[in-house]
Design a protein around this motif. Structure first.
Motif, PDB file in Angstrom:
ATOM      1  N   ASP A 102     -45.669  37.151 -16.289  1.00  0.00           N
ATOM      2  CA  ASP A 102     -44.737  38.280 -16.237  1.00  0.00           C
ATOM      3  C   ASP A 102     -45.490  39.601 -16.408  1.00  0.00           C
ATOM      4  O   ASP A 102     -45.099  40.465 -17.192  1.00  0.00           O
ATOM      5  CB  ASP A 102     -43.660  38.127 -17.318  1.00  0.00           C
ATOM      6  N   SER A 103     -46.562  39.745 -15.647  1.00  0.00           N
ATOM      7  CA  SER A 103     -47.412  40.936 -15.766  1.00  0.00           C
ATOM      8  C   SER A 103     -48.206  41.126 -14.484  1.00  0.00           C
ATOM      9  O   SER A 103     -48.478  40.167 -13.753  1.00  0.00           O
ATOM     10  CB  SER A 103     -48.386  40.764 -16.934  1.00  0.00           C
ATOM     11  N   TRP A 104     -48.584  42.367 -14.224  1.00  0.00           N
ATOM     12  CA  TRP A 104     -49.566  42.623 -13.181  1.00  0.00           C
ATOM     13  C   TRP A 104     -50.887  42.038 -13.646  1.00  0.00           C
ATOM     14  O   TRP A 104     -51.304  42.237 -14.793  1.00  0.00           O
ATOM     15  CB  TRP A 104     -49.687  44.108 -12.890  1.00  0.00           C
ATOM     16  N   SER A 105     -51.527  41.290 -12.771  1.00  0.00           N
ATOM     17  CA  SER A 105     -52.630  40.447 -13.192  1.00  0.00           C
ATOM     18  C   SER A 105     -53.708  40.357 -12.111  1.00  0.00           C
ATOM     19  O   SER A 105     -53.456  40.644 -10.934  1.00  0.00           O
ATOM     20  CB  SER A 105     -52.077  39.038 -13.497  1.00  0.00           C
TER      21      SER A 105
ATOM     22  N   SER B 141     -50.684  46.475 -17.230  1.00  0.00           N
ATOM     23  CA  SER B 141     -50.708  45.104 -17.731  1.00  0.00           C
ATOM     24  C   SER B 141     -49.865  45.017 -19.001  1.00  0.00           C
ATOM     25  O   SER B 141     -49.907  45.900 -19.851  1.00  0.00           O
ATOM     26  CB  SER B 141     -52.141  44.671 -18.032  1.00  0.00           C
ATOM     27  N   THR B 142     -49.106  43.930 -19.140  1.00  0.00           N
ATOM     28  CA  THR B 142     -48.330  43.702 -20.356  1.00  0.00           C
ATOM     29  C   THR B 142     -48.995  42.653 -21.246  1.00  0.00           C
ATOM     30  O   THR B 142     -48.365  42.117 -22.156  1.00  0.00           O
ATOM     31  CB  THR B 142     -46.901  43.245 -20.008  1.00  0.00           C
ATOM     32  N   GLU B 143     -50.264  42.367 -20.974  1.00  0.00           N
ATOM     33  CA  GLU B 143     -51.047  41.429 -21.783  1.00  0.00           C
ATOM     34  C   GLU B 143     -52.139  42.217 -22.497  1.00  0.00           C
ATOM     35  O   GLU B 143     -53.215  42.435 -21.944  1.00  0.00           O
ATOM     36  CB  GLU B 143     -51.667  40.357 -20.898  1.00  0.00           C
TER      37      GLU B 143
ATOM     38  N   ILE C 163     -55.864  40.774 -22.694  1.00  0.00           N
ATOM     39  CA  ILE C 163     -56.482  40.724 -21.366  1.00  0.00           C
ATOM     40  C   ILE C 163     -56.809  42.132 -20.883  1.00  0.00           C
ATOM     41  O   ILE C 163     -57.895  42.401 -20.345  1.00  0.00           O
ATOM     42  CB  ILE C 163     -55.544  40.027 -20.357  1.00  0.00           C
ATOM     43  N   ALA C 164     -55.882  43.060 -21.073  1.00  0.00           N
ATOM     44  CA  ALA C 164     -56.082  44.425 -20.590  1.00  0.00           C
ATOM     45  C   ALA C 164     -57.265  45.089 -21.266  1.00  0.00           C
ATOM     46  O   ALA C 164     -58.133  45.685 -20.606  1.00  0.00           O
ATOM     47  CB  ALA C 164     -54.808  45.244 -20.814  1.00  0.00           C
TER      48      ALA C 164
END
Length: 215
Positions: free
Chosen positions: A91-94, A190-192, A195-196
């Motif tokens: 559920d994020s741009w990845s 990014s909603t992570e 990772i971001a």
């Protein structure tokens, strides 16, 4: 009778670092071994990946708790933007990537995943080889109606160059969006958080030092 090529007693050849590694993994093992980590995260994760490649026969199979995967950080020739997908599970741009699923040529797997997930078919890999290494945690989730337990991705990242003019398409069972993103906007969309900050920022920061030419 002693064979003429047998070593004399007491002169047994030393074991090599690759003796216990199946031959089909040797190239990847050597490439990971040769990779120079850029920070503590990569130094630690490199050792985990090497150990699994050397000791875990099933590490290319996604049924293993820790298994090989790959990602492909795709940029335009000017190195101003990268290609991202809106990942349905995260559920994020990845970034783009996938499982090894028994294949040891992870660079080829990464290019295949790029085409499958975005429609990009004319990308080329940068000559730098492995671009980064990561051990990534994946929380339990439902995929195609079945529960997948939490596990680790032993991730090898490659750098690719593609034209922003090439047509894009989504892969509905994997993502719901594909677009080029300016590098200075990547962390923000990014909603992570981990990772971001730990991965995407690292990939962006090392890009200026990479030569994209083929010689």
């Amino acid at each position: 009778m002693e064979h003429r090529d047998s070593p004399p007693p007491g002169n047994t050849p030393p074991r090599t670092a690759f003796e216990d590694i199946p031959s089909q993994r040797e190239t990847l093992f050597r490439n990971v071994l040769a990779y120079q980590p850029v920070n503590e995260q990569e130094a630690a994760d490199k050792q985990v990946i090497l150990n699994c490649l050397k000791t875990q026969p099933d590490c290319f199979d996604r049924s293993a708790l820790a298994h090989m995967a790959c990602s492909i950080w795709t940029v335009d020739p000017a190195k101003t933007k990268t290609l991202m997908v809106y990942h349905n599970i995260y559920d994020s741009w990845s970034w783009i990537g996938g499982h090894a699923d028994g294949q040891c040529d992870l660079a080829a797997v990464a290019l295949r995943e790029l085409e499958e997930e975005t429609g990009i078919s004319d990308a080329r890999l940068a000559p730098c080889g492995i671009y980064s290494l990561e051990v990534l945690t994946v929380d339990g989730h439902v995929k195609r109606g079945e529960y997948v337990g939490s596990h680790l991705h032993l991730n090898v990242t490659y750098l690719a160059i593609a034209s922003p003019s090439e047509p894009l398409r989504i892969k509905p069972d994997e993502n719901s969006g594909v677009k080029w993103v300016a590098l200075d906007e990547v962390v923000g969309i990014s909603t992570e958080p981990w990772i971001a900050e730990r991965i995407y920022r690292k990939l962006i920061d090392k890009l200026p030092s990479i030569d994209l030419s083929t010689g």
